[in-house]
Design an enzyme around this catalytic site. Structure first.
Site, PDB file in Angstrom:
ATOM      1  N   ARG A 250       3.542  16.952  16.464  1.00 32.84           N
ATOM      2  CA  ARG A 250       2.853  16.978  18.065  1.00 32.84           C
ATOM      3  C   ARG A 250       3.745  17.950  18.914  1.00 32.84           C
ATOM      4  NH1 ARG A 250       1.712  10.522  18.368  1.00 32.84           N
ATOM      5  NH2 ARG A 250      -0.373  10.733  17.641  1.00 32.84           N
TER       6      ARG A 250
ATOM      7  N   LYS B 137     -12.823  -0.981   7.481  1.00 34.92           N
ATOM      8  CA  LYS B 137     -13.891  -1.767   8.147  1.00 34.92           C
ATOM      9  C   LYS B 137     -15.012  -0.665   8.738  1.00 34.92           C
ATOM     10  CE  LYS B 137     -10.866  -5.167   9.935  1.00 34.92           C
ATOM     11  NZ  LYS B 137     -10.227  -5.754  11.279  1.00 34.92           N
TER      12      LYS B 137
ATOM     13  N   GLY C  88      -6.262   9.535  12.156  1.00 26.54           N
ATOM     14  CA  GLY C  88      -4.938   8.721  11.381  1.00 26.54           C
ATOM     15  C   GLY C  88      -4.986   8.703  10.012  1.00 26.54           C
TER      16      GLY C  88
ATOM     17  N   GLY D  93      -7.934   8.306  18.235  1.00 28.82           N
ATOM     18  CA  GLY D  93      -8.741   7.545  18.857  1.00 28.82           C
ATOM     19  C   GLY D  93      -9.924   8.731  19.581  1.00 28.82           C
TER      20      GLY D  93
HETATM   21  P1  AMP Z   1      -9.076   2.703   8.785  1.00 30.06           P
HETATM   22  O1  AMP Z   1      -7.737   2.244   9.610  1.00 30.06           O
HETATM   23  O2  AMP Z   1     -10.322   1.695   8.974  1.00 30.06           O
HETATM   24  O3  AMP Z   1      -9.316   4.178   8.693  1.00 30.06           O
HETATM   25  O4  AMP Z   1      -8.562   2.156   7.558  1.00 30.06           O
HETATM   26  C1  AMP Z   1      -7.603   2.771   6.567  1.00 30.06           C
HETATM   27  C2  AMP Z   1      -6.804   1.805   5.929  1.00 30.06           C
HETATM   28  O5  AMP Z   1      -8.028   1.316   4.970  1.00 30.06           O
HETATM   29  C3  AMP Z   1      -5.754   2.478   4.945  1.00 30.06           C
HETATM   30  O6  AMP Z   1      -4.344   1.793   5.347  1.00 30.06           O
HETATM   31  C4  AMP Z   1      -6.298   1.844   3.291  1.00 30.06           C
HETATM   32  O7  AMP Z   1      -5.251   1.423   2.879  1.00 30.06           O
HETATM   33  C5  AMP Z   1      -7.429   0.912   3.731  1.00 30.06           C
HETATM   34  N1  AMP Z   1      -8.116   0.892   2.586  1.00 30.06           N
HETATM   35  C6  AMP Z   1      -8.748   1.593   1.994  1.00 30.06           C
HETATM   36  N2  AMP Z   1      -9.433   1.320   1.035  1.00 30.06           N
HETATM   37  C7  AMP Z   1      -9.297  -0.210   0.999  1.00 30.06           C
HETATM   38  C8  AMP Z   1      -9.509  -0.966   0.144  1.00 30.06           C
HETATM   39  N3  AMP Z   1     -10.583  -1.017  -0.904  1.00 30.06           N
HETATM   40  N4  AMP Z   1      -9.150  -2.261   0.198  1.00 30.06           N
HETATM   41  C9  AMP Z   1      -8.249  -2.788   1.341  1.00 30.06           C
HETATM   42  N5  AMP Z   1      -8.004  -1.682   2.087  1.00 30.06           N
HETATM   43  C10 AMP Z   1      -8.530  -0.502   1.982  1.00 30.06           C
END
Ligand code: AMP
Length: 415
Positions: free
Chosen positions: A34, A217, A373, A396
């Site tokens: 950064r 998610k 991220g 974000g």
């Molecule tokens: P997000 O913050 O929603 O972008 O999600 C990122 C996170 O999703 C990372 O820390 C990954 O480890 C997790 N992730 C990706 N695929 C899976 C999975 N199949 N099961 C559980 N966590 C996951």
């Protein structure tokens, strides 16, 4: 006015940067990306013969002074990067004398803006449910203006180069801009690059356009998926969120991550993609594990037929091929969110296949934007950051921009 056309000679310039860098337990910077990101803007002001007042937040001190989040810890690092001795103002709202005394070529770094609740403009010590909250919020908005006015009074020109906080209407990111006319406020170079990159995937699209959305998610990505649905040719969904889709379609997902209250939403997305002629790519197989750990036992199984007690932690080989095919030949690519639990070395394969396909398409002339991220951490882990077109510094902020929202930090300057 733009940063390129502005001559800063003899001017005092207050620059909002994002120096929210990670520190170790000894207060040493562990990743200076950064700071490096802000250098072109800071150097332009100094090269023209102006003086700098640099302001930033660090961490979440919640409106209170907290030495753990003091920007005093990074003064030496900033001095070293800029090649100029940087002075420090230990109270950002009482720095008028230090700012006034600055000579051309000199630099002053203000203490963490978020030591004052006025920066974020949220009342502290009062619950949202409290009947007095509305009045407290109103009063805080007024003192936020005063705080912004104080910061503005230090300088002739305001530059916002903090993309990471551009989605926040804070004193230093947006409100302060009201105290400068159009000729005395502008975006910094980093902001300009971010804005251009977002523009390339929202408005200036070269086809085919492939978006890859992953992560844990679907609920946190739905705004983006919906906005992209009108723009993309291929939409790859991967990572943990896809088990919600598999279950919604009647699949067996074992103990894979799933949002049971989003099954209908998943089906709606599938339908919408069909109606809009978007090629929705969902995985067909996965690497299932018998525990959430790097050393878990694994097997390749259909994504909709995962044995009881097992969970999908990465995309399977057939899925990787599907993803690679969809990315191949794309001319615009956006990637947000990994295809598996990439933090575990044994479950990086899906994300690596995506990164490699993106690198190949980029080498063949595609514009590729990676952001939000975890996909950035992922591409860095693979050492492939220099093989994509642009890596966003905004988490974000980038996601909100891609959702099509107007970012207050940008609107405050561009109108
Ligand atoms: P997000 O913050 O929603 O972008 O999600 C990122 C996170 O999703 C990372 O820390 C990954 O480890 C997790 N992730 C990706 N695929 C899976 C999975 N199949 N099961 C559980 N966590 C996951």
């Amino acid at each position: 006015m733009t940063i390129d056309t502005c001559n800063f000679q003899g001017k005092k310039v207050i620059v909002r940067v994002d120096f929210n860098v990670p520190l170790d337990e000894n207060g040493k910077i562990t990743d200076d990306t950064r700071i490096r990101g802000a250098l072109p803007t800071l150097q332009k002001v100094l090269a023209d013969g102006g003086s700098l007042i640099i302001m930033s937040h660090m961490g979440k001190p919640k409106g209170k002074v907290n030495p753990k989040f003091s920007l005093g810890q990074i003064v030496d690092a900033v001095s070293e990067k800029l090649g100029v001795k940087v002075a420090f103002a230990p109270d950002c709202a009482k720095a008028a004398d230090q700012a006034a005394a600055l000579k051309d070529g000199e630099v002053l770094l203000l203490e963490n803006l978020r030591f004052y609740p006025e920066e974020e403009g949220k009342p502290v010590g009062i619950d949202k449910e409290d009947p007095a909250y509305a009045d407290a919020k109103k009063a805080m908005k007024e003192s936020q203006k005063d705080f912004a006015k104080t910061l503005a009074s230090y300088a002739d020109i305001y530059v916002n180069d903090a993309f990471g906080t551009a989605h926040r209407k804070h004193a230093s990111t947006a409100v302060i801009a009201d105290y400068f006319d159009a000729d005395h406020k502008m975006l910094g170079y980093l902001m300009q690059k971010e804005v251009t990159a977002v523009d390339n995937v929202l408005n200036n699209i070269k086809r085919p356009f492939t978006a890859i959305m992953g992560g844990s998610k679907v609920s946190t990505k739905i705004g983006i998926i919906e906005n992209l649905m009108d723009k993309v040719d291929n939409l790859i969904l991967c990572g943990g969120m896809t088990y919600t889709f598999a279950k919604a379609r009647g699949g067996k997902i074992g103990i894979s991550i799933c949002e049971d209250d989003k099954l209908d939403l998943a089906l709606e997305i599938v339908e919408k993609a069909k109606a809009k002629g978007v090629n929705l790519v969902l995985g067909t197989d996965c690497v299932a594990a018998d525990k959430f750990a790097n050393d878990a036992n694994t097997q390749i199984v259909p994504a909709t037929d995962i044995p009881d007690g097992w969970e999908g932690l990465d995309a399977g080989p057939a899925t990787r091929e599907l993803f690679t095919k969809a990315i191949e030949g794309s001319k615009t690519i956006l990637w947000n969110g990994p295809a598996g639990v990439f933090e575990f070395d044994n479950f990086t394969g899906g994300s690596r296949a995506i990164a490699e396909a993106i690198a190949k398409a980029t080498a063949e002339g595609a514009f590729s934007l990676i952001g939000g991220g975890d996909s950035v951490a992922c591409i860095n882990k693979f050492g492939m950051a220099d093989q994509v077109s642009y890596i966003s510094t905004g988490g974000g902020a980038l996601l909100e921009a891609i959702e099509g929202k107007v970012l207050p930090g940008i609107a405050a300057i561009k109108g």
